[in-house]
Design a protein around this motif. Structure first.
Motif, short mmCIF file in Angstrom:
data_model
loop_
_atom_site.label_atom_id
_atom_site.label_comp_id
_atom_site.label_asym_id
_atom_site.label_seq_id
_atom_site.Cartn_x
_atom_site.Cartn_y
_atom_site.Cartn_z
N GLN A 176 7.39 5.30 -0.16
CA GLN A 176 8.74 4.81 0.13
C GLN A 176 8.69 3.62 1.08
O GLN A 176 9.45 2.65 0.91
N ALA A 177 7.79 3.65 2.05
CA ALA A 177 7.64 2.51 2.97
C ALA A 177 7.16 1.27 2.20
O ALA A 177 7.65 0.16 2.43
N ALA A 178 6.23 1.47 1.27
CA ALA A 178 5.75 0.35 0.45
C ALA A 178 6.87 -0.19 -0.42
O ALA A 178 7.02 -1.41 -0.58
N ALA A 179 7.69 0.70 -0.98
CA ALA A 179 8.81 0.27 -1.82
C ALA A 179 9.84 -0.51 -0.99
O ALA A 179 10.38 -1.51 -1.47
N LYS A 180 10.09 -0.08 0.24
CA LYS A 180 11.02 -0.81 1.12
C LYS A 180 10.52 -2.22 1.38
O LYS A 180 11.28 -3.19 1.33
N LYS A 181 9.22 -2.35 1.67
CA LYS A 181 8.65 -3.69 1.89
C LYS A 181 8.77 -4.53 0.64
O LYS A 181 9.11 -5.71 0.70
N ASN A 204 0.81 -1.21 0.00
CA ASN A 204 0.00 0.00 0.00
C ASN A 204 0.85 1.27 0.00
O ASN A 204 1.44 1.62 1.02
N PRO A 205 0.86 2.02 -1.13
CA PRO A 205 1.62 3.28 -1.18
C PRO A 205 0.83 4.48 -0.71
O PRO A 205 1.31 5.61 -0.78
N GLY A 206 -0.40 4.27 -0.24
CA GLY A 206 -1.26 5.38 0.12
C GLY A 206 -2.00 5.89 -1.11
O GLY A 206 -2.22 5.14 -2.06
N THR A 207 -2.35 7.15 -1.12
CA THR A 207 -3.05 7.76 -2.24
C THR A 207 -2.18 7.72 -3.49
O THR A 207 -1.01 8.08 -3.44
N ILE A 208 -2.77 7.32 -4.60
CA ILE A 208 -2.05 7.32 -5.88
C ILE A 208 -2.08 8.75 -6.39
O ILE A 208 -3.01 9.19 -7.07
N ASP A 209 -1.04 9.51 -6.02
CA ASP A 209 -1.00 10.93 -6.36
C ASP A 209 0.22 11.32 -7.19
O ASP A 209 0.37 12.47 -7.57
N GLY A 210 1.09 10.37 -7.48
CA GLY A 210 2.27 10.65 -8.29
C GLY A 210 3.44 11.23 -7.54
O GLY A 210 4.51 11.42 -8.09
N ILE A 211 3.24 11.52 -6.25
CA ILE A 211 4.32 12.04 -5.40
C ILE A 211 4.79 10.89 -4.53
O ILE A 211 4.02 10.34 -3.75
N PHE A 212 6.04 10.53 -4.65
CA PHE A 212 6.57 9.37 -3.97
C PHE A 212 7.05 9.74 -2.57
O PHE A 212 8.25 9.86 -2.30
N GLY A 213 6.09 9.93 -1.68
CA GLY A 213 6.36 10.37 -0.31
C GLY A 213 6.61 9.21 0.64
O GLY A 213 6.95 8.09 0.23
N ARG A 214 6.41 9.47 1.93
CA ARG A 214 6.72 8.49 2.98
C ARG A 214 5.98 7.17 2.82
O ARG A 214 6.57 6.10 2.97
N ASN A 215 4.68 7.23 2.53
CA ASN A 215 3.91 5.98 2.38
C ASN A 215 4.41 5.16 1.20
O ASN A 215 4.55 3.94 1.29
N GLY A 220 13.73 2.19 -0.28
CA GLY A 220 12.45 2.80 -0.58
C GLY A 220 12.45 3.61 -1.86
O GLY A 220 11.45 4.25 -2.18
N GLN A 221 13.54 3.59 -2.60
CA GLN A 221 13.63 4.32 -3.86
C GLN A 221 13.43 3.35 -5.02
O GLN A 221 14.03 2.28 -5.04
N VAL A 222 12.61 3.73 -5.98
CA VAL A 222 12.40 2.90 -7.15
C VAL A 222 13.25 3.49 -8.27
O VAL A 222 12.93 4.51 -8.85
N GLY A 223 14.38 2.83 -8.51
CA GLY A 223 15.31 3.26 -9.54
C GLY A 223 15.60 2.11 -10.49
O GLY A 223 14.88 1.12 -10.53
N PRO A 224 16.68 2.23 -11.26
CA PRO A 224 17.00 1.24 -12.29
C PRO A 224 17.14 -0.20 -11.77
O PRO A 224 16.89 -1.14 -12.52
N GLN A 225 17.52 -0.38 -10.52
CA GLN A 225 17.66 -1.74 -9.98
C GLN A 225 16.31 -2.34 -9.57
O GLN A 225 16.11 -3.55 -9.66
#
Length: 138
Positions: free
Chosen positions: A101-106, A88-99, A123-128
């Motif tokens: 980033q937490a979802a990306a970490k999981k 769950n990244p929270g609201t789908i708003d296009g801004i990659f905030g805390r929620n 928590g960063q979604v990059g090339p890897q």
């Protein structure tokens, strides 16, 4: 509650701007700012190609890192794909905030375990991370 003449005019002006904003923007009303910015929610229509590649239709690449301070296509794409995969990244708003980033970490943690790899769990979604988010590998 009685409104003063000035407050009444302000309320009418704000209501008019809201209605005008809805007409000009195709039905999306422009709300008056009250100190907090209301987040726009974008739809997620994730599909899978015949090769198994996931896409939500906002961003096709695998290199751009979503921004934590502004709306980006990569941010909407990553949020939709995270949500699709059960994070769950929270609201789908296009801004990659805390929620987000937490979802990306999981997600990165799950991928590391399932694929026996060593993605940075930052928590960063990059090339890897993008190829795993799109299910192109593992």
């Amino acid at each position: 509650m009685t409104l003063t003449a000035t407050r009444r005019r302000t309320a009418i002006a704000l209501a008019s701007l809201t209605l005008l904003g809805g007409t000009v923007t195709g039905g999306v009303a422009a709300a008056a700012e009250t100190g907090a910015t209301a987040a726009a929610a974008y739809p997620c229509d994730v599909s899978m190609s015949s090769s198994g590649r996931l896409s939500a239709g906002y961003y096709n690449g695998t290199t751009v890192q979503p921004s934590s301070s502004q709306v980006t296509a990569a941010g909407k794409e990553a949020q939709c794909l995270l949500q699709y995969q059960g994070h769950n990244p929270g609201t789908i708003d296009g801004i990659f905030g805390r929620n987000s980033q937490a979802a990306a970490k999981k997600f990165q943690s799950v991928v590391n375990y399932a694929c026996d790899i060593n993605l940075a769990e930052d928590g960063q979604v990059g090339p890897q991370t993008w190829p795993y988010l799109r299910r192109l590998t593992c």
